[in-house]
Write a protein that holds these residues in place. Structure first.
Motif, PDB file in Angstrom:
ATOM      1  N   ALA A  13     -18.528   7.355  34.724  1.00 37.14           N
ATOM      2  CA  ALA A  13     -17.915   8.108  33.623  1.00 37.14           C
ATOM      3  C   ALA A  13     -18.047   9.616  33.840  1.00 37.14           C
ATOM      4  O   ALA A  13     -17.062  10.362  33.709  1.00 37.14           O
ATOM      5  N   LEU A  14     -19.235  10.068  34.175  1.00 37.18           N
ATOM      6  CA  LEU A  14     -19.452  11.490  34.396  1.00 37.18           C
ATOM      7  C   LEU A  14     -18.672  11.987  35.607  1.00 37.18           C
ATOM      8  O   LEU A  14     -18.090  13.077  35.578  1.00 37.18           O
ATOM      9  N   GLY A  15     -18.648  11.197  36.655  1.00 34.68           N
ATOM     10  CA  GLY A  15     -17.909  11.589  37.850  1.00 34.68           C
ATOM     11  C   GLY A  15     -16.429  11.731  37.581  1.00 34.68           C
ATOM     12  O   GLY A  15     -15.787  12.681  38.050  1.00 34.68           O
ATOM     13  N   GLY A  16     -15.867  10.815  36.819  1.00 40.50           N
ATOM     14  CA  GLY A  16     -14.453  10.905  36.474  1.00 40.50           C
ATOM     15  C   GLY A  16     -14.154  12.124  35.635  1.00 40.50           C
ATOM     16  O   GLY A  16     -13.151  12.817  35.852  1.00 40.50           O
ATOM     17  N   LEU A  17     -15.029  12.405  34.676  1.00 44.32           N
ATOM     18  CA  LEU A  17     -14.823  13.584  33.822  1.00 44.32           C
ATOM     19  C   LEU A  17     -14.916  14.891  34.604  1.00 44.32           C
ATOM     20  O   LEU A  17     -14.083  15.780  34.437  1.00 44.32           O
ATOM     21  N   VAL A  18     -15.914  14.991  35.453  1.00 47.97           N
ATOM     22  CA  VAL A  18     -16.103  16.228  36.217  1.00 47.97           C
ATOM     23  C   VAL A  18     -14.969  16.423  37.217  1.00 47.97           C
ATOM     24  O   VAL A  18     -14.418  17.522  37.332  1.00 47.97           O
ATOM     25  N   ALA A  19     -14.613  15.377  37.939  1.00 53.90           N
ATOM     26  CA  ALA A  19     -13.537  15.503  38.928  1.00 53.90           C
ATOM     27  C   ALA A  19     -12.209  15.843  38.252  1.00 53.90           C
ATOM     28  O   ALA A  19     -11.434  16.645  38.770  1.00 53.90           O
ATOM     29  N   ARG A  20     -11.948  15.247  37.109  1.00 55.12           N
ATOM     30  CA  ARG A  20     -10.711  15.527  36.393  1.00 55.12           C
ATOM     31  C   ARG A  20     -10.733  16.938  35.791  1.00 55.12           C
ATOM     32  O   ARG A  20      -9.732  17.644  35.807  1.00 55.12           O
ATOM     33  N   ALA A  71     -11.840  12.697  45.093  1.00 55.67           N
ATOM     34  CA  ALA A  71     -13.039  11.858  45.168  1.00 55.67           C
ATOM     35  C   ALA A  71     -14.014  12.348  46.234  1.00 55.67           C
ATOM     36  O   ALA A  71     -15.225  12.259  46.055  1.00 55.67           O
ATOM     37  N   LYS A  72     -13.512  12.859  47.338  1.00 55.97           N
ATOM     38  CA  LYS A  72     -14.391  13.334  48.403  1.00 55.97           C
ATOM     39  C   LYS A  72     -15.273  14.484  47.908  1.00 55.97           C
ATOM     40  O   LYS A  72     -16.458  14.559  48.242  1.00 55.97           O
ATOM     41  N   TRP A  73     -14.724  15.370  47.112  1.00 55.43           N
ATOM     42  CA  TRP A  73     -15.497  16.472  46.555  1.00 55.43           C
ATOM     43  C   TRP A  73     -16.584  15.938  45.640  1.00 55.43           C
ATOM     44  O   TRP A  73     -17.725  16.403  45.670  1.00 55.43           O
ATOM     45  N   TRP A  74     -16.235  14.937  44.814  1.00 49.58           N
ATOM     46  CA  TRP A  74     -17.203  14.376  43.886  1.00 49.58           C
ATOM     47  C   TRP A  74     -18.321  13.644  44.614  1.00 49.58           C
ATOM     48  O   TRP A  74     -19.476  13.680  44.188  1.00 49.58           O
ATOM     49  N   LEU A  75     -18.000  12.983  45.731  1.00 49.71           N
ATOM     50  CA  LEU A  75     -19.034  12.293  46.499  1.00 49.71           C
ATOM     51  C   LEU A  75     -20.108  13.275  46.966  1.00 49.71           C
ATOM     52  O   LEU A  75     -21.301  12.966  46.919  1.00 49.71           O
ATOM     53  N   ALA A  76     -19.698  14.429  47.409  1.00 46.43           N
ATOM     54  CA  ALA A  76     -20.648  15.414  47.933  1.00 46.43           C
ATOM     55  C   ALA A  76     -21.360  16.185  46.829  1.00 46.43           C
ATOM     56  O   ALA A  76     -22.530  16.552  46.981  1.00 46.43           O
ATOM     57  N   ASN A  77     -20.683  16.428  45.729  1.00 42.74           N
ATOM     58  CA  ASN A  77     -21.242  17.306  44.695  1.00 42.74           C
ATOM     59  C   ASN A  77     -21.661  16.597  43.423  1.00 42.74           C
ATOM     60  O   ASN A  77     -21.948  17.245  42.426  1.00 42.74           O
ATOM     61  N   GLY A  78     -21.704  15.299  43.438  1.00 40.19           N
ATOM     62  CA  GLY A  78     -22.106  14.580  42.245  1.00 40.19           C
ATOM     63  C   GLY A  78     -22.812  13.275  42.552  1.00 40.19           C
ATOM     64  O   GLY A  78     -23.944  13.058  42.138  1.00 40.19           O
ATOM     65  N   LEU A  79     -22.156  12.417  43.281  1.00 37.42           N
ATOM     66  CA  LEU A  79     -22.680  11.074  43.540  1.00 37.42           C
ATOM     67  C   LEU A  79     -24.012  11.103  44.279  1.00 37.42           C
ATOM     68  O   LEU A  79     -24.973  10.467  43.849  1.00 37.42           O
ATOM     69  N   ILE A  80     -24.077  11.852  45.357  1.00 36.94           N
ATOM     70  CA  ILE A  80     -25.304  11.884  46.159  1.00 36.94           C
ATOM     71  C   ILE A  80     -26.455  12.486  45.362  1.00 36.94           C
ATOM     72  O   ILE A  80     -27.577  11.969  45.385  1.00 36.94           O
ATOM     73  N   VAL A  81     -26.196  13.552  44.648  1.00 37.92           N
ATOM     74  CA  VAL A  81     -27.228  14.197  43.816  1.00 37.92           C
ATOM     75  C   VAL A  81     -27.727  13.236  42.747  1.00 37.92           C
ATOM     76  O   VAL A  81     -28.934  13.088  42.532  1.00 37.92           O
TER      77      VAL A  81
END
Length: 83
Positions: free
Chosen positions: A42-49, A55-65
């Motif tokens: 949910a947070l990843g979708g909100l931030v990326a949108r 999605a690649k940006w979110w993987l590096a700047n959200g998911l891994i953290v």
């Protein structure tokens, strides 16, 4: 907002969410992992949108953290006897 500030906001939001979910895990009666994944998606979708990123940006700047801090916090709380 420039790229650096977007990264900072994304990392800060994901870090805060990871720590909050790790602390709330004992109260979720065994559903802590499921709740953690739901919060992550949910947070990843909100931030990326919100930042119009892919999605690649979110993987590096959200998911891994998020996953790293969540795992570290759960292990730390487990070793303290709080989980």
């Amino acid at each position: 907002m420039d790229e650096r500030n977007q990264v900072r906001v994304s990392v800060a939001l994901h870090a805060a969410a990871a720590l909050a979910v790790a602390v709330l895990s004992p109260f979720l009666a065994g559903l802590g992992a499921i709740a953690g994944v739901l919060v992550l998606v949910a947070l990843g979708g909100l931030v990326a949108r919100a930042f119009r990123q892919k999605a690649k940006w979110w993987l590096a700047n959200g998911l891994i953290v998020y996953l790293f801090l969540w795992l570290v916090a759960v292990i730390y709380l487990f070793n303290l006897g709080l989980l």
